[in-house]
Scaffold this active site. Structure first.
Site, PDB file in Angstrom:
ATOM      1  N   GLU A  79      -2.435   0.542   8.558  1.00 29.34           N
ATOM      2  CA  GLU A  79      -1.468   1.342   7.986  1.00 29.34           C
ATOM      3  C   GLU A  79      -2.387   2.841   7.667  1.00 29.34           C
ATOM      4  O   GLU A  79      -1.732   3.805   8.039  1.00 29.34           O
ATOM      5  CB  GLU A  79      -1.669   0.568   6.892  1.00 29.34           C
ATOM      6  N   HIS A 134       6.822  -2.167   3.310  1.00 30.20           N
ATOM      7  CA  HIS A 134       5.590  -2.199   4.762  1.00 30.20           C
ATOM      8  C   HIS A 134       6.299  -1.274   5.755  1.00 30.20           C
ATOM      9  O   HIS A 134       5.469  -1.660   6.933  1.00 30.20           O
ATOM     10  CB  HIS A 134       5.889  -3.749   4.953  1.00 30.20           C
ATOM     11  N   ARG A 190       5.540 -14.417  -4.347  1.00 31.85           N
ATOM     12  CA  ARG A 190       7.160 -14.011  -4.176  1.00 31.85           C
ATOM     13  C   ARG A 190       8.368 -15.320  -4.249  1.00 31.85           C
ATOM     14  O   ARG A 190       8.628 -15.898  -3.780  1.00 31.85           O
ATOM     15  CB  ARG A 190       6.967 -12.851  -4.121  1.00 31.85           C
ATOM     16  N   ARG A 217      -0.616   6.653   0.610  1.00 27.56           N
ATOM     17  CA  ARG A 217       0.114   5.620   0.932  1.00 27.56           C
ATOM     18  C   ARG A 217       1.228   5.577  -0.783  1.00 27.56           C
ATOM     19  O   ARG A 217       0.068   5.130  -1.777  1.00 27.56           O
ATOM     20  CB  ARG A 217      -0.366   4.046   1.095  1.00 27.56           C
ATOM     21  N   ASN A 256      -5.054   4.442  -0.737  1.00 29.08           N
ATOM     22  CA  ASN A 256      -3.998   3.443  -1.419  1.00 29.08           C
ATOM     23  C   ASN A 256      -3.942   3.377  -2.879  1.00 29.08           C
ATOM     24  O   ASN A 256      -5.782   1.701  -3.004  1.00 29.08           O
ATOM     25  CB  ASN A 256      -4.737   2.217  -0.375  1.00 29.08           C
TER      26      ASN A 256
END
Ligand code: ADP
Length: 399
Positions: free
Chosen positions: A384, A178, A239, A89, A7
């Site tokens: 993940e 996600h 965010r 990823r 990743n």
């Protein structure tokens, strides 16, 4: 099959090495681009190894990771040839990828095309792919996309009400992110409930530094809160999530900000950090709220209220739900957030067992709803990398 999962972020590389579903090693290389890059390498049952190196770009970083994996003292492999496939990823696959894919020159070209709409994320993901192509040229590589799971959303869920030409010409639409995590916890939830995924309506909440919520209807993502970029949806650590789109225009005019400045304001200085003025970390916010800090309390309330409203809207969109699933650093660990979100939803059939919620142990999956709750409330640790390893095995074996 031994699979290395990578990743690659802009200045970091996370890695996990699997033998089938068994994790052999994991690590994180941070501060790539400096002479002070730090490698944290972990093997189950052994002491964590921390070392500092000059690592100026991703290929050098991956070379270092491969070296540590075969190191006689720190490693777990006898030879680099033992790695049979590498899974990456990849954040943005746009409409080109609805599933994990063997990486070929054509696939690389398509991921490169997506740089335009994912300028921060896809370049480091590609750097990892280029590096493995050079370092392990014979090893199959597989791309697993954050956006792929959401490609099942219907047009009505992903279309923005702006002139249609911007979708047709510029591919502006909701993509969602996600996806690997939402997919994983949805399937784990089905297993926990002892039912098959294609008979369930699930609402999965991935709450971490970035947060998103997804409506999973019969195993398919039918709506999700993140959008064209990961900025849309829930307020996050830094965010802003959903706001009136006129707000940035107004601030730009008032404060004479340029595009980069407003982008930084909305992505890096907003969210619960922006509201509280204290931190983007929910542990700190809970602590400060506990001491009576009003803005820390407000930040938590705004986050949880927004999440509650999304849950309500997804129950309406799917005409019901069987379970709400919490995952991610906040979802898995914050009983405070979980309680604030799902309490007072008895009308919809959600009944939290407050004691079970508080007693839930770290790293453990649990049903935290009352037996009478029509909609179950589950906490499921995400994984993940395991999804990436499994997909990589499947795709590499089939090609
Ligand atoms: P990422 O989105 O980067 O993968 P994580 O899913 O690991 O991040 O989530 C990290 C966030 O989880 C932290 O910023 C913190 O806000 C939150 N978190 C972790 N542990 C706790 C805890 N015990 N209580 C509340 N929040 C927590």
């Amino acid at each position: 099959m031994k699979v290395l999962v990578l990743n690659c972020g802009s200045s970091s590389i996370k890695y996990k090495l699997y033998d089938d579903d068994r994790q052999l090693a994991e690590g994180l290389l941070e501060k790539i681009g400096t002479a002070q890059a730090q490698l944290n390498h972990m093997v189950a049952g052994r002491k964590k190894v921390v070392s500092v190196h000059e690592v100026l770009e991703h290929q050098a970083g991956i070379e270092l990771i491969l070296k540590v994996l075969v190191d006689p003292g720190k490693g777990v492999l006898t030879s680099i040839e033992d790695i049979q496939a590498v899974g990456h990823r990849v954040v943005h696959g746009a409409e080109s990828f609805s599933e994990s894919t063997l990486i070929t020159p054509e696939v690389v070209a398509k991921i490169e095309e997506c740089i335009d709409i994912a300028p921060l994320h896809n370049p480091p993901n590609l750097a990892g792919i280029y590096a493995i192509s050079r370092l392990l040229p014979k090893v199959p590589q597989v791309a697993v996309f954050d956006t792929a799971f959401h490609q099942t959303m219907p047009d009505k869920a992903f279309t923005y009400a702006i002139p249609y030409v911007f979708y047709a010409r510029n591919h502006i639409r909701k993509y969602g992110f996600h996806g690997t995590s939402h997919y994983f916890v949805a399937h784990e939830a089905a297993a926990m409930l002892g039912r098959t995924i294609d008979e369930l309506k699930l609402i999965t909440c991935h709450l971490g530094n970035g947060s998103s919520i997804t409506a999973v209807d019969h195993g398919k993502s039918v709506d999700t809160s993140m959008g064209f970029t990961p900025l849309e949806g829930l307020p996050m650590g830094t965010r802003c999530g959903d706001i009136d789109p006129a707000v940035p225009l107004y601030i730009m005019g008032k404060e004479e900000l340029n595009l980069q400045q407003i982008n930084a304001l909305l992505n890096k200085h907003s969210g619960v950090l922006g509201i509280s003025g204290i931190s983007n970390d929910f542990r700190t916010l809970e602590e400060e709220a506990g001491k009576g800090d009003k803005r820390a309390t407000l930040a938590l309330e705004v986050f949880c209220y927004k999440l509650k409203k999304y849950i309500g809207s997804y129950i309406a969109a799917m005409n019901g739900a069987d379970a709400i699933v919490f995952t991610g650093g906040i979802g898995e660990n914050s009983d405070v957030v979980r309680e604030m979100v799902v309490k007072d939803m008895e009308f919809l059939g959600v009944e939290l067992d407050a004691d079970k919620n508080r007693a839930k142990k770290h790293d453990e999956a649990a049903d935290i709803s009352k037996p009478s709750s029509r909609i179950k409330v589950l906490v499921i640790p995400t994984n993940e990398e395991l999804v990436i390893a499994r997909d990589t095995r499947r795709v590499a074996a089939a090609n």
